[in-house]
Write a protein that holds these residues in place. Sequence first.
Motif, PDB file in Angstrom:
ATOM      1  N   GLY A  36      -6.182  -7.840  -6.458  1.00  0.00           N
ATOM      2  CA  GLY A  36      -6.849  -6.558  -6.679  1.00  0.00           C
ATOM      3  C   GLY A  36      -5.864  -5.415  -6.745  1.00  0.00           C
ATOM      4  N   HIS A  37      -6.289  -4.365  -7.414  1.00  0.00           N
ATOM      5  CA  HIS A  37      -5.519  -3.130  -7.502  1.00  0.00           C
ATOM      6  C   HIS A  37      -6.501  -1.982  -7.294  1.00  0.00           C
ATOM      7  CE1 HIS A  37      -2.772  -0.012  -8.978  1.00  0.00           C
ATOM      8  NE2 HIS A  37      -3.776   0.417  -9.715  1.00  0.00           N
ATOM      9  N   VAL A  38      -6.301  -1.230  -6.216  1.00  0.00           N
ATOM     10  CA  VAL A  38      -7.177  -0.108  -5.897  1.00  0.00           C
ATOM     11  C   VAL A  38      -6.327   1.153  -5.868  1.00  0.00           C
ATOM     12  CG1 VAL A  38      -8.825   0.843  -4.258  1.00  0.00           C
ATOM     13  CG2 VAL A  38      -8.613  -1.626  -4.509  1.00  0.00           C
ATOM     14  N   SER A  39      -6.707   2.153  -6.632  1.00  0.00           N
ATOM     15  CA  SER A  39      -5.951   3.397  -6.687  1.00  0.00           C
ATOM     16  C   SER A  39      -6.914   4.576  -6.791  1.00  0.00           C
ATOM     17  CB  SER A  39      -4.994   3.401  -7.885  1.00  0.00           C
ATOM     18  OG  SER A  39      -4.246   4.594  -7.920  1.00  0.00           O
ATOM     19  N   LYS A  40      -6.570   5.655  -6.093  1.00  0.00           N
ATOM     20  CA  LYS A  40      -7.445   6.818  -6.115  1.00  0.00           C
ATOM     21  C   LYS A  40      -6.649   8.080  -5.813  1.00  0.00           C
ATOM     22  CE  LYS A  40     -11.996   8.358  -4.498  1.00  0.00           C
ATOM     23  NZ  LYS A  40     -13.132   8.020  -3.602  1.00  0.00           N
ATOM     24  N   SER A  41      -6.907   9.130  -6.567  1.00  0.00           N
ATOM     25  CA  SER A  41      -6.326  10.455  -6.323  1.00  0.00           C
ATOM     26  C   SER A  41      -7.464  11.459  -6.228  1.00  0.00           C
ATOM     27  CB  SER A  41      -5.367  10.862  -7.452  1.00  0.00           C
ATOM     28  OG  SER A  41      -4.262   9.997  -7.523  1.00  0.00           O
ATOM     29  N   GLU A  42      -7.428  12.287  -5.199  1.00  0.00           N
ATOM     30  CA  GLU A  42      -8.483  13.265  -5.025  1.00  0.00           C
ATOM     31  C   GLU A  42      -7.998  14.410  -4.141  1.00  0.00           C
ATOM     32  OE1 GLU A  42     -11.883  11.805  -2.883  1.00  0.00           O
ATOM     33  OE2 GLU A  42     -10.659  10.538  -1.589  1.00  0.00           O
ATOM     34  N   ASN A  98       0.835  -1.195   0.000  1.00  0.00           N
ATOM     35  CA  ASN A  98       0.000   0.000   0.000  1.00  0.00           C
ATOM     36  C   ASN A  98       0.875   1.252   0.000  1.00  0.00           C
ATOM     37  OD1 ASN A  98       0.696   0.371   2.812  1.00  0.00           O
ATOM     38  ND2 ASN A  98      -0.885  -1.120   3.324  1.00  0.00           N
ATOM     39  N   ARG A  99       0.309   2.287  -0.551  1.00  0.00           N
ATOM     40  CA  ARG A  99       1.057   3.540  -0.721  1.00  0.00           C
ATOM     41  C   ARG A  99       0.118   4.710  -0.475  1.00  0.00           C
ATOM     42  NH1 ARG A  99       3.367   6.176  -6.337  1.00  0.00           N
ATOM     43  NH2 ARG A  99       4.786   7.709  -5.400  1.00  0.00           N
ATOM     44  N   ALA A 100       0.610   5.711   0.251  1.00  0.00           N
ATOM     45  CA  ALA A 100      -0.129   6.954   0.466  1.00  0.00           C
ATOM     46  C   ALA A 100       0.826   8.117   0.236  1.00  0.00           C
ATOM     47  CB  ALA A 100      -0.710   7.016   1.871  1.00  0.00           C
ATOM     48  N   LYS A 101       0.358   9.139  -0.487  1.00  0.00           N
ATOM     49  CA  LYS A 101       1.213  10.280  -0.785  1.00  0.00           C
ATOM     50  C   LYS A 101       0.391  11.567  -0.776  1.00  0.00           C
ATOM     51  CE  LYS A 101       4.409  12.304  -4.131  1.00  0.00           C
ATOM     52  NZ  LYS A 101       5.128  12.145  -5.407  1.00  0.00           N
ATOM     53  N   ALA A 102       0.942  12.588  -0.100  1.00  0.00           N
ATOM     54  CA  ALA A 102       0.399  13.943  -0.210  1.00  0.00           C
ATOM     55  C   ALA A 102       1.176  14.632  -1.331  1.00  0.00           C
ATOM     56  CB  ALA A 102       0.559  14.695   1.110  1.00  0.00           C
ATOM     57  N   TYR A 112      -6.039  21.209   3.326  1.00  0.00           N
ATOM     58  CA  TYR A 112      -6.532  20.627   2.086  1.00  0.00           C
ATOM     59  C   TYR A 112      -5.334  20.175   1.269  1.00  0.00           C
ATOM     60  CZ  TYR A 112      -5.354  25.335   0.528  1.00  0.00           C
ATOM     61  OH  TYR A 112      -4.698  26.524   0.288  1.00  0.00           O
ATOM     62  N   GLY A 113      -5.550  19.188   0.393  1.00  0.00           N
ATOM     63  CA  GLY A 113      -4.417  18.717  -0.383  1.00  0.00           C
ATOM     64  C   GLY A 113      -4.791  17.656  -1.387  1.00  0.00           C
ATOM     65  N   GLY A 114      -3.879  17.412  -2.299  1.00  0.00           N
ATOM     66  CA  GLY A 114      -4.027  16.355  -3.286  1.00  0.00           C
ATOM     67  C   GLY A 114      -3.448  15.064  -2.733  1.00  0.00           C
ATOM     68  N   ILE A 115      -4.313  14.105  -2.386  1.00  0.00           N
ATOM     69  CA  ILE A 115      -3.904  12.872  -1.727  1.00  0.00           C
ATOM     70  C   ILE A 115      -4.090  11.702  -2.688  1.00  0.00           C
ATOM     71  CG2 ILE A 115      -4.210  11.405   0.279  1.00  0.00           C
ATOM     72  CD1 ILE A 115      -3.321  14.278   0.909  1.00  0.00           C
ATOM     73  N   LYS A 116      -3.076  10.876  -2.799  1.00  0.00           N
ATOM     74  CA  LYS A 116      -3.137   9.691  -3.648  1.00  0.00           C
ATOM     75  C   LYS A 116      -2.910   8.449  -2.805  1.00  0.00           C
ATOM     76  CE  LYS A 116      -1.198   7.460  -7.764  1.00  0.00           C
ATOM     77  NZ  LYS A 116      -0.238   7.560  -8.880  1.00  0.00           N
ATOM     78  N   SER A 117      -3.771   7.453  -2.955  1.00  0.00           N
ATOM     79  CA  SER A 117      -3.579   6.174  -2.273  1.00  0.00           C
ATOM     80  C   SER A 117      -3.632   5.049  -3.291  1.00  0.00           C
ATOM     81  CB  SER A 117      -4.646   5.961  -1.195  1.00  0.00           C
ATOM     82  OG  SER A 117      -5.936   5.882  -1.763  1.00  0.00           O
TER      83      SER A 117
END
Length: 274
Positions: A194-200, A140-144, A171-176
């Motif tokens: 599975g592969h789950v990815s989201k940027s918002e 898993n990966r999380a990035k601001a 507030y920020g652009g967060i990608k997981s």
Amino acid sequence: MRVWVGMAALVAALGTVETAGAADLAPAVVEPAVPLEAPSWTGFYAGLHAGYGFGAGQDVDIARISRNNEVQWRSKAGTVSPSGVFGGAQLGYNLQYGAFVVGLETDIDVSGVEDTARGQFEPWKAPWGNSPGYYYSYRNRAKAQWFGTLRPRLGYAYGDFLFYVTGGLAYGGIKSQFDFIDGGVGSGGFHYAGHVSKSETKAGYVLGAGMEYAFAPNWTAKLEYQYLDFGDQKAHANEYWPNATPPAYNDYMLYHTKISTAFHTVRLGVNYHF
């Protein structure tokens, strides 16, 4: 007669010399020192900063859920603790009332604060009362990617220093991203993956404290701590069967993930006060 006149002239000359000597020995007049004026914190300011962020150890949740919302299993799948450098700019305004200072500040940063974690987890809370009997390997990966804040400040001025507390909107652009594959064979002879990815863009909150030092006219240096919490980021993806022929997605099963992104920051900066 001449003798008396000469003696009188001698006495007058000696008196003149004594008076001049006394004047030379008199203490010099010392001008009183003018106290240095404390800086005024009222007005607009702008500046630059850079710092380091380090993670708060947030859990990653995952669940296998059918299309009719039947929970097959759920589990914890490691933690993320983002860390890295960031830098940006700030703009603000202060009003000073005696020793107290109130203000409003906004800042924006480009960020390298991220974390990638790998490991294994065993699903639990299956409908039959125990785990499926095999493990999933995950990454898993999380990035601001960027972040900013809008915060009121409340401070106390002491000499050339300003001490303050702050808090408000983050507030920020967060990608997981979450990738996984099971270590056994499920029903039907298929591996589950599975592969789950989201940027918002996420909104959260920030709390902090700091100090500024007026080191030159119109210039201050700052040291500041902030804690930023962007809440949960939820995403889902279809189950994938990588060893099927051909590889296929199972439209009936979804994997839901929840990753929380929060971290501490320490920053150094400089401001110019207009």
